[in-house]
Design a protein around this motif. Structure first.
Motif, PDB file in Angstrom:
ATOM      1  N   ASN A 164       2.497   7.122  -6.252  1.00 45.20           N
ATOM      2  CA  ASN A 164       1.506   8.147  -6.583  1.00 45.20           C
ATOM      3  C   ASN A 164       2.058   9.529  -6.262  1.00 45.20           C
ATOM      4  O   ASN A 164       1.959  10.450  -7.077  1.00 45.20           O
ATOM      5  N   GLN A 165       2.638   9.668  -5.095  1.00 52.55           N
ATOM      6  CA  GLN A 165       3.166  10.967  -4.671  1.00 52.55           C
ATOM      7  C   GLN A 165       4.301  11.450  -5.564  1.00 52.55           C
ATOM      8  O   GLN A 165       4.477  12.648  -5.753  1.00 52.55           O
ATOM      9  N   GLU A 171     -12.458  13.136  -1.967  1.00 53.66           N
ATOM     10  CA  GLU A 171     -11.815  13.092  -3.283  1.00 53.66           C
ATOM     11  C   GLU A 171     -12.848  13.159  -4.404  1.00 53.66           C
ATOM     12  O   GLU A 171     -12.638  13.801  -5.421  1.00 53.66           O
ATOM     13  N   SER A 210       2.110   2.904  -9.876  1.00 50.65           N
ATOM     14  CA  SER A 210       1.326   2.810  -8.645  1.00 50.65           C
ATOM     15  C   SER A 210       0.126   1.893  -8.857  1.00 50.65           C
ATOM     16  O   SER A 210      -0.161   1.010  -8.034  1.00 50.65           O
ATOM     17  N   LYS A 256      -7.143   8.260  -7.624  1.00 50.09           N
ATOM     18  CA  LYS A 256      -6.320   9.453  -7.824  1.00 50.09           C
ATOM     19  C   LYS A 256      -5.391   9.260  -9.025  1.00 50.09           C
ATOM     20  O   LYS A 256      -5.176  10.180  -9.813  1.00 50.09           O
ATOM     21  N   ASN A 257      -4.838   8.055  -9.138  1.00 48.91           N
ATOM     22  CA  ASN A 257      -3.965   7.758 -10.277  1.00 48.91           C
ATOM     23  C   ASN A 257      -4.718   7.890 -11.590  1.00 48.91           C
ATOM     24  O   ASN A 257      -4.225   8.512 -12.536  1.00 48.91           O
ATOM     25  N   ILE A 302      -6.248   5.490  -3.759  1.00 48.63           N
ATOM     26  CA  ILE A 302      -5.032   5.887  -4.479  1.00 48.63           C
ATOM     27  C   ILE A 302      -5.193   5.604  -5.974  1.00 48.63           C
ATOM     28  O   ILE A 302      -4.826   6.418  -6.816  1.00 48.63           O
ATOM     29  N   LYS A 353      -8.136   1.242   0.910  1.00 45.77           N
ATOM     30  CA  LYS A 353      -7.321   2.451   0.886  1.00 45.77           C
ATOM     31  C   LYS A 353      -6.579   2.576  -0.447  1.00 45.77           C
ATOM     32  O   LYS A 353      -6.432   3.665  -0.999  1.00 45.77           O
ATOM     33  N   ALA A 354      -6.139   1.432  -0.965  1.00 43.50           N
ATOM     34  CA  ALA A 354      -5.436   1.436  -2.249  1.00 43.50           C
ATOM     35  C   ALA A 354      -6.372   1.830  -3.394  1.00 43.50           C
ATOM     36  O   ALA A 354      -5.929   2.441  -4.371  1.00 43.50           O
ATOM     37  N   TYR A 401       1.359   4.229  -2.625  1.00 43.31           N
ATOM     38  CA  TYR A 401       1.153   5.607  -2.170  1.00 43.31           C
ATOM     39  C   TYR A 401       2.322   6.502  -2.589  1.00 43.31           C
ATOM     40  O   TYR A 401       2.128   7.583  -3.148  1.00 43.31           O
ATOM     41  N   TYR A 440       0.850  -1.199   0.000  1.00 40.10           N
ATOM     42  CA  TYR A 440       0.000   0.000   0.000  1.00 40.10           C
ATOM     43  C   TYR A 440       0.886   1.250   0.000  1.00 40.10           C
ATOM     44  O   TYR A 440       0.673   2.179  -0.789  1.00 40.10           O
ATOM     45  N   TYR A 441       1.874   1.277   0.888  1.00 39.71           N
ATOM     46  CA  TYR A 441       2.740   2.456   0.971  1.00 39.71           C
ATOM     47  C   TYR A 441       3.620   2.601  -0.268  1.00 39.71           C
ATOM     48  O   TYR A 441       3.925   3.721  -0.695  1.00 39.71           O
TER      49      TYR A 441
END
Length: 115
Positions: free
Chosen positions: A13-14, A85, A21, A49-50, A46, A42-43, A10, A6-7
């Motif tokens: 993505n960042q 979001e 991602s 967002k991607n 993300i 949670k993913a 993340y 997950y991180y």
């Protein structure tokens, strides 16, 4: 391991590596660690967002609406983030659509004035 993936997604993505991602989420996290539902949900946020960053507002919208609809009871904080979001996405898309509509309306008015 699910948390680490997950991180990884993340931070990709960042750093702007949206496709990679998504690959981590789809091919590693979701495929091998689906029983770790919270990190999967949670993913998904993300991933949405991607997709939006990659220009696919439809897919981003679909994912966020799905998270809000299906996980509000079990993961309220994640669903709340997804809703935020989604609100941002819809506001941005409304501005884009409004500018397109205004431009078209102005063009039609200008064309009608010429005739």
């Amino acid at each position: 391991m699910a948390e680490a993936l997950y991180y990884k997604a993340y931070f990709l993505n960042q750093s702007g590596d949206f496709e990679q991602s998504n690959q981590v989420i789809q091919n590693q996290l979701a495929k091998n660690y689906s029983r770790y539902r919270e990190f999967g949900v949670k993913a998904l946020v993300i991933m949405a967002k991607n997709y939006y960053a990659l220009g696919d507002a439809f897919q981003a919208n679909y994912i966020l609406e799905s998270v809000v609809k299906n996980y509000t009871d079990k993961y309220p904080k994640v669903a709340e983030e997804a809703q935020k979001e989604l609100n941002i996405l819809k506001a941005k898309e409304a501005k884009t659509n409004a500018s397109v509509d205004k431009t078209e309306t102005q063009r039609v008015k200008q064309d009608s004035l010429k005739n």
